[in-house]
Design a protein around this motif. Structure first.
Motif, PDB file in Angstrom:
ATOM      1  N   LEU A   1       0.824  -1.215   0.000  1.00  0.00           N
ATOM      2  CA  LEU A   1       0.000   0.000   0.000  1.00  0.00           C
ATOM      3  C   LEU A   1       0.852   1.257   0.000  1.00  0.00           C
ATOM      4  O   LEU A   1       0.455   2.287  -0.541  1.00  0.00           O
ATOM      5  CB  LEU A   1      -0.920   0.000   1.217  1.00  0.00           C
ATOM      6  N   ASP A   2       2.018   1.165   0.627  1.00  0.00           N
ATOM      7  CA  ASP A   2       2.906   2.325   0.723  1.00  0.00           C
ATOM      8  C   ASP A   2       4.325   1.822   0.935  1.00  0.00           C
ATOM      9  O   ASP A   2       4.535   0.781   1.554  1.00  0.00           O
ATOM     10  CB  ASP A   2       2.473   3.219   1.893  1.00  0.00           C
ATOM     11  N   GLY A   3       5.311   2.578   0.417  1.00  0.00           N
ATOM     12  CA  GLY A   3       6.703   2.201   0.595  1.00  0.00           C
ATOM     13  C   GLY A   3       7.311   1.645  -0.680  1.00  0.00           C
ATOM     14  O   GLY A   3       6.711   1.682  -1.757  1.00  0.00           O
ATOM     15  N   CYS A   4       8.523   1.121  -0.548  1.00  0.00           N
ATOM     16  CA  CYS A   4       9.242   0.554  -1.691  1.00  0.00           C
ATOM     17  C   CYS A   4      10.024  -0.664  -1.220  1.00  0.00           C
ATOM     18  O   CYS A   4      10.756  -0.602  -0.222  1.00  0.00           O
ATOM     19  CB  CYS A   4      10.191   1.586  -2.299  1.00  0.00           C
ATOM     20  N   VAL A   5       9.873  -1.774  -1.935  1.00  0.00           N
ATOM     21  CA  VAL A   5      10.547  -3.035  -1.589  1.00  0.00           C
ATOM     22  C   VAL A   5      11.532  -3.384  -2.702  1.00  0.00           C
ATOM     23  O   VAL A   5      11.183  -3.377  -3.883  1.00  0.00           O
ATOM     24  CB  VAL A   5       9.535  -4.186  -1.423  1.00  0.00           C
ATOM     25  N   ARG A   6      12.752  -3.694  -2.300  1.00  0.00           N
ATOM     26  CA  ARG A   6      13.771  -4.153  -3.244  1.00  0.00           C
ATOM     27  C   ARG A   6      13.789  -5.675  -3.225  1.00  0.00           C
ATOM     28  O   ARG A   6      13.932  -6.298  -2.171  1.00  0.00           O
ATOM     29  CB  ARG A   6      15.138  -3.607  -2.850  1.00  0.00           C
ATOM     30  N   VAL A   7      13.647  -6.285  -4.399  1.00  0.00           N
ATOM     31  CA  VAL A   7      13.686  -7.736  -4.535  1.00  0.00           C
ATOM     32  C   VAL A   7      15.016  -8.093  -5.194  1.00  0.00           C
ATOM     33  O   VAL A   7      15.366  -7.541  -6.240  1.00  0.00           O
ATOM     34  CB  VAL A   7      12.505  -8.253  -5.386  1.00  0.00           C
ATOM     35  N   TYR A   8      15.765  -9.016  -4.587  1.00  0.00           N
ATOM     36  CA  TYR A   8      17.116  -9.274  -5.056  1.00  0.00           C
ATOM     37  C   TYR A   8      17.520 -10.726  -4.804  1.00  0.00           C
ATOM     38  O   TYR A   8      16.866 -11.464  -4.056  1.00  0.00           O
ATOM     39  CB  TYR A   8      18.098  -8.333  -4.359  1.00  0.00           C
ATOM     40  N   LYS A   9      18.611 -11.121  -5.456  1.00  0.00           N
ATOM     41  CA  LYS A   9      19.209 -12.443  -5.260  1.00  0.00           C
ATOM     42  C   LYS A   9      20.572 -12.270  -4.608  1.00  0.00           C
ATOM     43  O   LYS A   9      21.285 -11.304  -4.889  1.00  0.00           O
ATOM     44  CB  LYS A   9      19.365 -13.177  -6.589  1.00  0.00           C
ATOM     45  N   VAL A  10      20.923 -13.234  -3.763  1.00  0.00           N
ATOM     46  CA  VAL A  10      22.224 -13.231  -3.096  1.00  0.00           C
ATOM     47  C   VAL A  10      22.992 -14.469  -3.548  1.00  0.00           C
ATOM     48  O   VAL A  10      22.497 -15.598  -3.413  1.00  0.00           O
ATOM     49  CB  VAL A  10      22.080 -13.231  -1.567  1.00  0.00           C
ATOM     50  N   GLY A  11      24.195 -14.260  -4.077  1.00  0.00           N
ATOM     51  CA  GLY A  11      25.013 -15.368  -4.525  1.00  0.00           C
ATOM     52  C   GLY A  11      25.752 -16.027  -3.371  1.00  0.00           C
ATOM     53  O   GLY A  11      25.744 -15.542  -2.235  1.00  0.00           O
ATOM     54  N   GLU A  12      26.420 -17.138  -3.656  1.00  0.00           N
ATOM     55  CA  GLU A  12      27.157 -17.864  -2.625  1.00  0.00           C
ATOM     56  C   GLU A  12      28.270 -17.014  -2.022  1.00  0.00           C
ATOM     57  O   GLU A  12      28.638 -17.192  -0.859  1.00  0.00           O
ATOM     58  CB  GLU A  12      27.743 -19.152  -3.215  1.00  0.00           C
ATOM     59  N   SER A  13      28.811 -16.083  -2.805  1.00  0.00           N
ATOM     60  CA  SER A  13      29.876 -15.205  -2.316  1.00  0.00           C
ATOM     61  C   SER A  13      29.341 -14.071  -1.448  1.00  0.00           C
ATOM     62  O   SER A  13      30.116 -13.320  -0.850  1.00  0.00           O
ATOM     63  CB  SER A  13      30.632 -14.607  -3.503  1.00  0.00           C
ATOM     64  N   GLY A  14      28.017 -13.941  -1.391  1.00  0.00           N
ATOM     65  CA  GLY A  14      27.413 -12.837  -0.657  1.00  0.00           C
ATOM     66  C   GLY A  14      27.099 -11.635  -1.528  1.00  0.00           C
ATOM     67  O   GLY A  14      26.495 -10.668  -1.079  1.00  0.00           O
ATOM     68  N   ARG A  15      27.497 -11.691  -2.791  1.00  0.00           N
ATOM     69  CA  ARG A  15      27.222 -10.585  -3.711  1.00  0.00           C
ATOM     70  C   ARG A  15      25.732 -10.551  -4.046  1.00  0.00           C
ATOM     71  O   ARG A  15      25.108 -11.597  -4.239  1.00  0.00           O
ATOM     72  CB  ARG A  15      28.040 -10.758  -4.981  1.00  0.00           C
ATOM     73  N   GLU A  16      25.170  -9.352  -4.108  1.00  0.00           N
ATOM     74  CA  GLU A  16      23.742  -9.180  -4.368  1.00  0.00           C
ATOM     75  C   GLU A  16      23.501  -8.592  -5.756  1.00  0.00           C
ATOM     76  O   GLU A  16      24.357  -7.886  -6.293  1.00  0.00           O
ATOM     77  CB  GLU A  16      23.113  -8.248  -3.328  1.00  0.00           C
ATOM     78  N   ALA A  17      22.327  -8.872  -6.298  1.00  0.00           N
ATOM     79  CA  ALA A  17      21.905  -8.267  -7.566  1.00  0.00           C
ATOM     80  C   ALA A  17      20.416  -7.966  -7.484  1.00  0.00           C
ATOM     81  O   ALA A  17      19.618  -8.846  -7.149  1.00  0.00           O
ATOM     82  CB  ALA A  17      22.190  -9.199  -8.742  1.00  0.00           C
ATOM     83  N   THR A  18      20.057  -6.731  -7.768  1.00  0.00           N
ATOM     84  CA  THR A  18      18.656  -6.318  -7.722  1.00  0.00           C
ATOM     85  C   THR A  18      17.907  -6.859  -8.936  1.00  0.00           C
ATOM     86  O   THR A  18      18.373  -6.739 -10.075  1.00  0.00           O
ATOM     87  CB  THR A  18      18.553  -4.785  -7.705  1.00  0.00           C
ATOM     88  N   LEU A  19      16.745  -7.468  -8.686  1.00  0.00           N
ATOM     89  CA  LEU A  19      15.912  -7.975  -9.774  1.00  0.00           C
ATOM     90  C   LEU A  19      14.879  -6.929 -10.192  1.00  0.00           C
ATOM     91  O   LEU A  19      14.706  -6.647 -11.379  1.00  0.00           O
ATOM     92  CB  LEU A  19      15.201  -9.257  -9.345  1.00  0.00           C
ATOM     93  N   TYR A  20      14.163  -6.381  -9.224  1.00  0.00           N
ATOM     94  CA  TYR A  20      13.177  -5.337  -9.484  1.00  0.00           C
ATOM     95  C   TYR A  20      12.740  -4.732  -8.159  1.00  0.00           C
ATOM     96  O   TYR A  20      13.137  -5.202  -7.086  1.00  0.00           O
ATOM     97  CB  TYR A  20      11.963  -5.886 -10.261  1.00  0.00           C
ATOM     98  N   ARG A  21      11.916  -3.696  -8.240  1.00  0.00           N
ATOM     99  CA  ARG A  21      11.366  -3.066  -7.051  1.00  0.00           C
ATOM    100  C   ARG A  21       9.849  -3.141  -7.090  1.00  0.00           C
ATOM    101  O   ARG A  21       9.249  -3.111  -8.168  1.00  0.00           O
ATOM    102  CB  ARG A  21      11.827  -1.610  -6.926  1.00  0.00           C
ATOM    103  N   VAL A  22       9.262  -3.241  -5.903  1.00  0.00           N
ATOM    104  CA  VAL A  22       7.812  -3.273  -5.764  1.00  0.00           C
ATOM    105  C   VAL A  22       7.402  -1.986  -5.062  1.00  0.00           C
ATOM    106  O   VAL A  22       7.958  -1.636  -4.013  1.00  0.00           O
ATOM    107  CB  VAL A  22       7.351  -4.491  -4.942  1.00  0.00           C
TER     108      VAL A  22
ATOM    109  N   LEU B   1      23.953  -3.619  -9.014  1.00  0.00           N
ATOM    110  CA  LEU B   1      24.425  -4.144 -10.285  1.00  0.00           C
ATOM    111  C   LEU B   1      24.952  -5.573 -10.202  1.00  0.00           C
ATOM    112  O   LEU B   1      25.308  -6.158 -11.225  1.00  0.00           O
ATOM    113  CB  LEU B   1      25.536  -3.234 -10.833  1.00  0.00           C
ATOM    114  N   GLY B   2      25.024  -6.125  -8.979  1.00  0.00           N
ATOM    115  CA  GLY B   2      25.563  -7.466  -8.841  1.00  0.00           C
ATOM    116  C   GLY B   2      27.052  -7.514  -9.132  1.00  0.00           C
ATOM    117  O   GLY B   2      27.574  -8.521  -9.609  1.00  0.00           O
TER     118      GLY B   2
END
Length: 223
Positions: free
Chosen positions: A53-74, A180-181
């Protein structure tokens, strides 16, 4: 569920307009507030379908090394389709999600969500439409990762976050790397080169964009 809450929900998610008052009376349907940084982690079995209803959510994947990559935002009026897919498939959540700002959400118990998907066509249309949009979003992420140089990806992110105007941008090297992962060291090295060229100036937790034309040229350069 209070009438005022239902009215607000329907104003943000018109797909719920045909839900009966009796259906809204389910004791486990709720509207909740959550603080920034509240997170759901990959592998969790979800108990509720979440409609923001309000706010912004970041949806992302975390690799085995701990590195993250953003997939999309809700954002407001949207939902995470990976979450909805996990619920419908009775499978663990295949991503991680965190609130970037404090937010408010409608929570539907999974049994209610599945039943409403059968009963209310507007809700089905919303979910299927969002599946299509998110597939496009993720395809763009893959295209960027696979076919663009790191300097192009960083320049694009800086321009996007600044609305392509010169000025100060509050962002850290770590945030750019997560988006950017990429590795933080790679981001720092690229930003130093941009700074050496006179295109920007790097400070603590900030970047001053000085030459957006040069950054646009980087984005459009042929590999």
């Amino acid at each position: 569920m209070k009438a005022a809450h239902i009215e607000r929900i329907v104003s943000i998610f018109p797909c719920f307009a045909t839900v009966s008052a009796e259906a809204w009376s389910h004791p486990d349907i709720s509207v909740v507030h959550a603080p920034a940084a509240y997170a759901i982690h990959e592998g969790e079995m979800l108990q509720h379908a979440v409609f923001l209803l309000d706010g912004c959510v970041r949806v992302y994947k975390v690799g085995e090394s701990g590195r993250e990559a953003t997939l999309y935002r809700v954002r407001s009026g949207e939902c995470c389709v990976m979450m909805m897919s996990s619920i419908l498939g009775e499978a663990p959540y295949e991503a991680s999600a965190s609130l970037e700002t404090s937010g408010e959400a409608l929570l539907l118990p999974v049994d209610v969500y599945r039943r409403w998907m059968d009963l209310y066509p507007p809700l089905r249309r919303l979910i299927y439409g969002m599946f299509t949009q998110r597939m496009v979003d993720v395809s763009k992420v893959l295209d960027t990762v696979l076919f663009k140089r790191v300097d192009q990806r960083i320049a694009e992110l800086l321009l996007e976050r600044s609305d392509a105007r010169p000025g100060m941008l509050h962002i850290t090297h770590e945030t750019i790397a997560f988006e950017l992962g990429s590795a933080r060291e790679v981001v720092s090295r690229t930003l130093k080169e941009f700074e050496r060229q006179g295109w920007l100036r790097v400070g603590r937790g900030r970047i001053d964009l000085l030459d957006v034309t040069a950054l646009r040229d980087i984005c459009s350069a042929v590999m």
